[in-house]
Motif scaffolding. Sequence first.
Motif, mmCIF file in Angstrom:
data_model
loop_
_atom_site.group_PDB
_atom_site.id
_atom_site.type_symbol
_atom_site.label_atom_id
_atom_site.label_comp_id
_atom_site.label_asym_id
_atom_site.label_seq_id
_atom_site.Cartn_x
_atom_site.Cartn_y
_atom_site.Cartn_z
ATOM 1 N N ALA A 45 24.525 34.876 51.661
ATOM 2 C CA ALA A 45 24.580 34.579 53.594
ATOM 3 C C ALA A 45 24.947 35.301 54.646
ATOM 4 C CB ALA A 45 24.909 33.122 54.037
ATOM 5 N N ALA A 46 26.567 36.327 54.039
ATOM 6 C CA ALA A 46 27.232 37.363 54.438
ATOM 7 C C ALA A 46 26.660 38.311 54.091
ATOM 8 C CB ALA A 46 28.422 37.679 53.244
ATOM 9 N N ASP A 47 25.756 38.761 53.874
ATOM 10 C CA ASP A 47 24.597 39.995 53.768
ATOM 11 C C ASP A 47 23.336 40.053 53.716
ATOM 12 O OD1 ASP A 47 24.271 42.676 53.945
ATOM 13 O OD2 ASP A 47 25.310 43.658 52.707
ATOM 14 N N ALA A 48 22.604 38.851 54.451
ATOM 15 C CA ALA A 48 21.562 38.462 53.763
ATOM 16 C C ALA A 48 20.348 39.366 54.393
ATOM 17 C CB ALA A 48 20.961 37.288 55.369
ATOM 18 N N LYS A 49 20.132 41.001 54.791
ATOM 19 C CA LYS A 49 19.549 41.706 55.075
ATOM 20 C C LYS A 49 19.711 42.697 53.712
ATOM 21 C CE LYS A 49 18.193 40.099 58.592
ATOM 22 N NZ LYS A 49 16.246 38.987 58.812
ATOM 23 N N ARG A 50 20.661 43.105 52.754
ATOM 24 C CA ARG A 50 20.667 43.362 51.575
ATOM 25 C C ARG A 50 20.171 42.602 50.489
ATOM 26 N NH1 ARG A 50 25.340 47.484 50.036
ATOM 27 N NH2 ARG A 50 26.564 45.276 51.319
ATOM 28 N N PRO A 51 19.268 43.504 49.660
ATOM 29 C CA PRO A 51 18.809 42.818 48.664
ATOM 30 C C PRO A 51 19.372 41.953 47.722
ATOM 31 C CG PRO A 51 17.317 44.638 48.745
ATOM 32 C CD PRO A 51 18.526 44.130 49.960
ATOM 33 N N HIS A 52 19.490 40.528 47.185
ATOM 34 C CA HIS A 52 20.215 40.130 45.845
ATOM 35 C C HIS A 52 19.626 40.154 45.073
ATOM 36 C CE1 HIS A 52 23.498 40.640 49.433
ATOM 37 N NE2 HIS A 52 23.970 40.069 48.827
ATOM 38 N N LEU A 53 20.025 39.317 43.682
ATOM 39 C CA LEU A 53 19.499 39.188 43.322
ATOM 40 C C LEU A 53 20.543 38.548 41.715
ATOM 41 C CD1 LEU A 53 17.249 38.843 40.451
ATOM 42 C CD2 LEU A 53 18.219 41.156 39.162
ATOM 43 N N ALA A 54 20.647 36.815 41.742
ATOM 44 C CA ALA A 54 21.036 36.216 40.919
ATOM 45 C C ALA A 54 20.686 35.816 39.644
ATOM 46 C CB ALA A 54 21.379 34.889 41.187
ATOM 47 N N VAL A 55 21.530 36.006 38.429
ATOM 48 C CA VAL A 55 21.628 35.640 37.433
ATOM 49 C C VAL A 55 21.942 34.755 36.469
ATOM 50 C CG1 VAL A 55 23.168 37.866 36.374
ATOM 51 C CG2 VAL A 55 20.826 36.493 35.008
ATOM 52 N N ARG A 56 21.352 34.006 35.755
ATOM 53 C CA ARG A 56 21.983 33.043 34.911
ATOM 54 C C ARG A 56 22.426 33.457 34.022
ATOM 55 N NH1 ARG A 56 22.680 27.584 34.934
ATOM 56 N NH2 ARG A 56 21.671 26.971 36.657
ATOM 57 N N LEU A 57 24.253 33.391 33.924
ATOM 58 C CA LEU A 57 24.521 33.640 32.581
ATOM 59 C C LEU A 57 26.122 32.321 32.047
ATOM 60 C CD1 LEU A 57 26.315 37.190 33.818
ATOM 61 C CD2 LEU A 57 24.363 36.111 32.057
ATOM 62 N N GLY A 58 24.811 31.675 30.703
ATOM 63 C CA GLY A 58 25.949 30.959 30.237
ATOM 64 C C GLY A 58 25.790 29.530 30.998
ATOM 65 N N ASP A 59 26.538 29.130 31.599
ATOM 66 C CA ASP A 59 27.134 28.029 32.363
ATOM 67 C C ASP A 59 27.506 27.973 33.913
ATOM 68 O OD1 ASP A 59 30.169 29.300 32.502
ATOM 69 O OD2 ASP A 59 30.567 27.479 31.941
ATOM 70 N N GLY A 60 27.268 29.871 34.109
ATOM 71 C CA GLY A 60 27.568 29.844 35.481
ATOM 72 C C GLY A 60 26.514 30.780 36.454
ATOM 73 N N TYR A 61 26.951 31.428 36.887
ATOM 74 C CA TYR A 61 25.828 33.106 37.760
ATOM 75 C C TYR A 61 26.774 33.452 38.266
ATOM 76 C CZ TYR A 61 23.165 28.340 39.085
ATOM 77 O OH TYR A 61 22.624 26.934 38.490
ATOM 78 N N THR A 62 25.731 34.911 38.122
ATOM 79 C CA THR A 62 25.940 36.095 38.894
ATOM 80 C C THR A 62 25.356 36.912 40.121
ATOM 81 O OG1 THR A 62 28.347 37.047 36.131
ATOM 82 C CG2 THR A 62 26.773 38.993 37.767
ATOM 83 N N VAL A 63 25.216 36.896 40.606
ATOM 84 C CA VAL A 63 25.116 37.639 41.481
ATOM 85 C C VAL A 63 25.367 39.078 42.217
ATOM 86 C CG1 VAL A 63 24.399 37.605 44.623
ATOM 87 C CG2 VAL A 63 25.212 35.908 43.024
ATOM 88 N N MET A 64 23.818 39.905 42.041
ATOM 89 C CA MET A 64 24.273 41.876 42.180
ATOM 90 C C MET A 64 24.211 42.298 43.540
ATOM 91 S SD MET A 64 22.911 42.294 38.267
ATOM 92 C CE MET A 64 22.073 40.945 37.759
ATOM 93 N N ARG A 65 24.171 42.524 44.047
ATOM 94 C CA ARG A 65 23.663 43.207 45.206
ATOM 95 C C ARG A 65 22.930 45.313 45.037
ATOM 96 N NH1 ARG A 65 28.163 42.553 49.717
ATOM 97 N NH2 ARG A 65 28.445 44.208 48.485
ATOM 98 N N GLU A 66 22.128 45.421 45.862
ATOM 99 C CA GLU A 66 21.840 46.455 45.825
ATOM 100 C C GLU A 66 22.449 48.154 46.327
ATOM 101 O OE1 GLU A 66 17.803 47.541 46.999
ATOM 102 O OE2 GLU A 66 17.647 46.224 45.270
ATOM 103 N N ARG A 67 23.166 48.962 46.068
ATOM 104 C CA ARG A 67 23.857 49.603 47.017
ATOM 105 C C ARG A 67 23.018 50.070 48.184
ATOM 106 N NH1 ARG A 67 27.116 52.849 42.122
ATOM 107 N NH2 ARG A 67 28.674 51.002 41.625
ATOM 108 N N GLY A 68 24.264 50.545 49.518
ATOM 109 C CA GLY A 68 23.883 51.358 50.569
ATOM 110 C C GLY A 68 24.467 50.432 51.993
ATOM 111 N N ALA A 69 24.861 50.872 52.984
ATOM 112 C CA ALA A 69 24.642 50.598 53.732
ATOM 113 C C ALA A 69 25.211 48.864 54.407
ATOM 114 C CB ALA A 69 24.865 51.007 55.001
#
Length: 259
Positions: free
Chosen positions: A229-253
């Motif tokens: 939500a802090a950068d809602a207009k930029r594409p994000h992708l969450a992935v499950r890693l074991g017992d948690g999550y990692t969130v990635m974001r495309e680069r750009g302004a």
Amino acid sequence: MNERTVEAQSVDERPALQARVFVLGGNASTLAFVHNFQEEKGTIPIRLVPLAWTPIGVVCGDAWQNVGVAPGALLEWVDRTFPPEDERAFMSPLRDVELLLRIGWQGELPQTLDAQSVLNIDDLPDEIADALAHPAQSLVQCAACRRLCVRDDFVWSERRLCAWDYHQQVFGKRGPWREGAYESRHFETLPACAYVAAPLLEELDVDVVLSVHDVDDGLARRIVNDVIAADAKRPHLAVRLGDGYTVMRERGASVESPA
């Protein structure tokens, strides 16, 4: 290595050293070792261990293949199987192989191959020695490129992939990227994998912006959505890693969310 040392390590009075093998060499897909330089039915028995080269290191496979090479052809077999023009190939000094063959050195074949069971561990490249310090894994061929990979580290659309192809397919432009928060149903179908490799993300112009582990799942999901939500207009992708999550974001302004 000298003859006196080899003979001392193979006597029956040293049971702790009986479970020994000698690594002949290796390459991008195979590690070859011998536990017995005495002829069996006209050949020297050689075990071939599959190797998977991954972004986080080399992994030894848990399924061995057996081949037999005539004693007189052993040195030629080693030289031909692990040629110097192969950048990932290495072989142990042929003078050591010749010595062990001449004295008929043998050790007890271990049930599992590890660093402690290798007589010439100091002759091995660091990445191979590191691989032997970890448990062997079940290996398969990547469904896309056919390189060896750990069976269940990266699975997408019921296809077992290597780290490189998984990152390209799932974290690349055609992956399941989203703008906006994840609903409960989205969390149930997130991509899941063993790890995220930073060098591969660099090639995709993707950044990791959050890693959250070992907390209540409901809290973890709220944190994921707060970050998005802090950068809602930029594409994000969450992935499950074991017992948690990692969130990635495309680069750009960055695009600020409306007040």
